[in-house]
Design a protein around this motif. Structure first.
Motif, PDB file in Angstrom:
ATOM      1  N   GLU A  26      27.667  18.924  69.709  1.00 39.52           N
ATOM      2  CA  GLU A  26      26.885  19.175  68.991  1.00 39.52           C
ATOM      3  C   GLU A  26      27.355  19.344  67.728  1.00 39.52           C
ATOM      4  O   GLU A  26      26.932  18.786  66.368  1.00 39.52           O
ATOM      5  CB  GLU A  26      25.864  20.485  69.256  1.00 39.52           C
ATOM      6  CG  GLU A  26      24.894  20.734  68.145  1.00 39.52           C
ATOM      7  CD  GLU A  26      23.868  21.696  68.564  1.00 39.52           C
ATOM      8  OE1 GLU A  26      23.916  22.702  67.532  1.00 39.52           O
ATOM      9  OE2 GLU A  26      23.808  22.063  69.495  1.00 39.52           O
ATOM     10  N   GLU A  27      28.548  20.240  67.484  1.00 39.92           N
ATOM     11  CA  GLU A  27      29.252  20.404  66.302  1.00 39.92           C
ATOM     12  C   GLU A  27      29.702  19.004  65.782  1.00 39.92           C
ATOM     13  O   GLU A  27      29.754  18.883  64.495  1.00 39.92           O
ATOM     14  CB  GLU A  27      30.175  21.713  66.518  1.00 39.92           C
ATOM     15  CG  GLU A  27      29.479  22.804  66.477  1.00 39.92           C
ATOM     16  CD  GLU A  27      28.676  23.216  65.494  1.00 39.92           C
ATOM     17  OE1 GLU A  27      29.111  22.926  64.341  1.00 39.92           O
ATOM     18  OE2 GLU A  27      27.884  23.704  65.452  1.00 39.92           O
ATOM     19  N   ASN A  30      27.676  16.639  63.934  1.00 37.00           N
ATOM     20  CA  ASN A  30      27.384  17.161  62.574  1.00 37.00           C
ATOM     21  C   ASN A  30      28.521  16.572  61.449  1.00 37.00           C
ATOM     22  O   ASN A  30      28.305  16.729  60.383  1.00 37.00           O
ATOM     23  CB  ASN A  30      27.360  18.589  62.342  1.00 37.00           C
ATOM     24  CG  ASN A  30      26.227  19.263  63.113  1.00 37.00           C
ATOM     25  OD1 ASN A  30      25.083  18.546  63.181  1.00 37.00           O
ATOM     26  ND2 ASN A  30      26.429  20.381  63.667  1.00 37.00           N
ATOM     27  N   HIS A 108      25.216  19.979  56.509  1.00 39.69           N
ATOM     28  CA  HIS A 108      25.224  19.431  57.839  1.00 39.69           C
ATOM     29  C   HIS A 108      25.495  20.474  58.894  1.00 39.69           C
ATOM     30  O   HIS A 108      26.592  20.921  58.751  1.00 39.69           O
ATOM     31  CB  HIS A 108      26.217  18.379  58.003  1.00 39.69           C
ATOM     32  CG  HIS A 108      25.804  17.084  57.074  1.00 39.69           C
ATOM     33  ND1 HIS A 108      24.676  16.327  57.105  1.00 39.69           N
ATOM     34  CD2 HIS A 108      26.451  16.502  55.829  1.00 39.69           C
ATOM     35  CE1 HIS A 108      24.489  15.360  56.249  1.00 39.69           C
ATOM     36  NE2 HIS A 108      25.519  15.569  55.357  1.00 39.69           N
ATOM     37  N   GLY A 109      24.743  20.520  59.872  1.00 39.87           N
ATOM     38  CA  GLY A 109      24.956  21.515  60.891  1.00 39.87           C
ATOM     39  C   GLY A 109      24.656  23.117  60.348  1.00 39.87           C
ATOM     40  O   GLY A 109      25.147  23.726  61.201  1.00 39.87           O
TER      41      GLY A 109
END
Length: 195
Positions: A26-27, A30, A108-109
């Motif tokens: 997930e990171e 980003n 972002h993220g």
């Protein structure tokens, strides 16, 4: 009961290693190189100085706490995005944290500090983050090279104190914030005076 209608078992065991892999994925998802890569090429003189100084700490494995001060519209978010894309392009973990969900959409993220670090919403001097060393989030925080926290003056001081304690515990390092590089920013002029 709901189990009578569904064909799945709700007793699903989730492996911490799988959770860590998902969090890292997930990171890394980003990483938006295309829209943000130009940020690193067009910093003004002051932004470039801060950018170079912060990255020197990150890439030379030094701990540091930086504060980027400036009124709205002075390029703080621009600098954060340049820092985040530089770290993330190297497949390193950089966490974008803010004090409000509205500001989170600019990075972002980006996530709120309460969401990212499991900081309780009710602040007190004796509060704790509910993150263990062995958890997937704990492992992610150990791997993190840079934490950017925008709108830092809007946060209660206990939130930073509990983050400091939690990072020291997770990393087993007594340096401030567990030896991580932290970039806080914001505008103290937006903080209302207490009368």
């Amino acid at each position: 009961m709901i189990e009578d209608y569904l064909h799945t078992d709700f007793d699903v065991a989730v492996n911490e290693a799988d959770m860590l892999a998902n969090i890292i994925l997930e990171e890394n998802a980003n990483v938006s190189v295309e829209p943000d890569i130009h940020f690193t090429e067009s910093l003004n003189k002051e932004q470039q100085f801060a950018y170079d100084s912060i990255l020197d700490y990150v890439f030379n494995d030094r701990n540091g706490l930086f504060f980027i001060d400036g009124p709205e519209g002075t390029g703080k978010t621009y600098l954060y995005r340049a820092l985040l894309v530089t770290i993330r392009c190297r497949q390193l973990i950089a966490l974008a944290t803010v004090s409000s969900r509205v500001a989170a959409s600019l990075l972002h993220g980006g996530r709120t500090g309460h969401s990212r670090f499991k900081i309780p919403l009710q602040t007190s001097p004796d509060m704790r983050c509910s993150v263990s060393k062995q958890s997937a989030l704990g492992e992610l925080l150990k791997m993190t090279e840079l934490i950017v926290w925008d709108e830092a003056p809007m946060v209660n001081k206990y939130a930073f104190e509990v983050l400091d304690k939690m990072l020291k515990d997770i990393t087993e390092c007594e340096l401030p914030f567990g030896g991580k590089v932290i970039v806080c920013g914001g505008d103290f002029r937006q903080v209302l005076p207490v009368i």
